[in-house]
Scaffold this motif. Sequence first.
Motif: not given
Length: 368
Positions: A170-199
């Motif tokens: 099952s790890v063969f199924m979960f690793v691609p999914g977990v990798m996707t979730i981490i990259l999506m959430l971390v990357s989006a969260m890091m930039t989502s507050i950038s312009i908002t912080r400027e405001k």
Amino acid sequence: MKRFIGFIKKEFFHILRDRRSLFILFGMPIVQIMLFGFAITNEINNVDIAVLDHSKDDVTKEIIDKIAASKYFSIKAFIDNETAIEKVFEKGQIKAVLNFEPDFSRKLIAENGATVQILTDATDPNTANTISNYTGAILQKYQQELNQNVAISYQIVPQTRMVYNPELKSVFMFVPGVMTIILMLVSAMMTSISITREKELGTMEILLVSPLKPAQVIIGKVVPYVFLSVINAVIIIILSIFVFKMPVEGSLFLLGAESILFIINALSLGILISTISSTQQTAMMVSLMGLMLPVILLSGFIFPISSMPLPLQIISNAIPAKWFIIILKGIMLKGVGLAYLWKESLILVGMTLFFMAMSVKKYKIRLE
């Protein structure tokens, strides 16, 4: 006591006037309930399969008709030889192949036994196992119906072989999914507050009067995070290979290029969120609640998209994580190249350009 009651009334009025708060309080729970209710299922429906019929007699046709008549399977292709099996699997649409041996009907009657091989795409072990069980149940039911009219019992012996993941890890199924979730959430969260912080810090006015074009501002905020996210992706891939023993059958270069593409996609989405959010808290909430649940439920990470209702299947096409998971499984487990993954890659490129264009447009609106 009057002041306390007045304060309570004021808080009620404040919440009722804030549409975002109302959506978070009432809209998000409803969306979550709907997603969990429809998306979480261990059943399969309308799974695309192919048939390799060496015999082409009345018995095999009857079995194929019974399988096609069930709600679980949809026969999408009839192939002519074994060499075509790997090709249909590599395209990613076909999840199982039924291989009927030559002289199926004669062997069933004369030798009281015939073989049909069930080959499944085990990049998703749970779905592969379910497909095998459902197919076996249909064959078993047909065998029981056939034996009612004969004195000697005929026996159909299914032979199952899991491709790409023979041990059903099952790890063969979960690793691609977990990798996707981490990259999506971390990357989006890091930039989502950038312009908002400027405001919030009051420095947005400096950006508004600066000679930089909106596109330059957006790209300038994305580029630093690209490097940080790439390092994050490298660490995840290294852990996947050496800790979880995840194979990488395809090109590491292609894997890296596709990961960078998805990272830029997630960062662009985060920038878009930041341009439409007024506070860092709102941006963080949108990033977490608005991205995490769709990525988990509608990307095919845990639950097969083909078994979801049609509206959710349509919505899933707008989830970038769905296409990236297909790409990851294709490269890491199937070893396919860009010739088979060009469509998914092109969709991610299109989504990235769309997010960037919308971010620039929103930024321009604030300049006017």
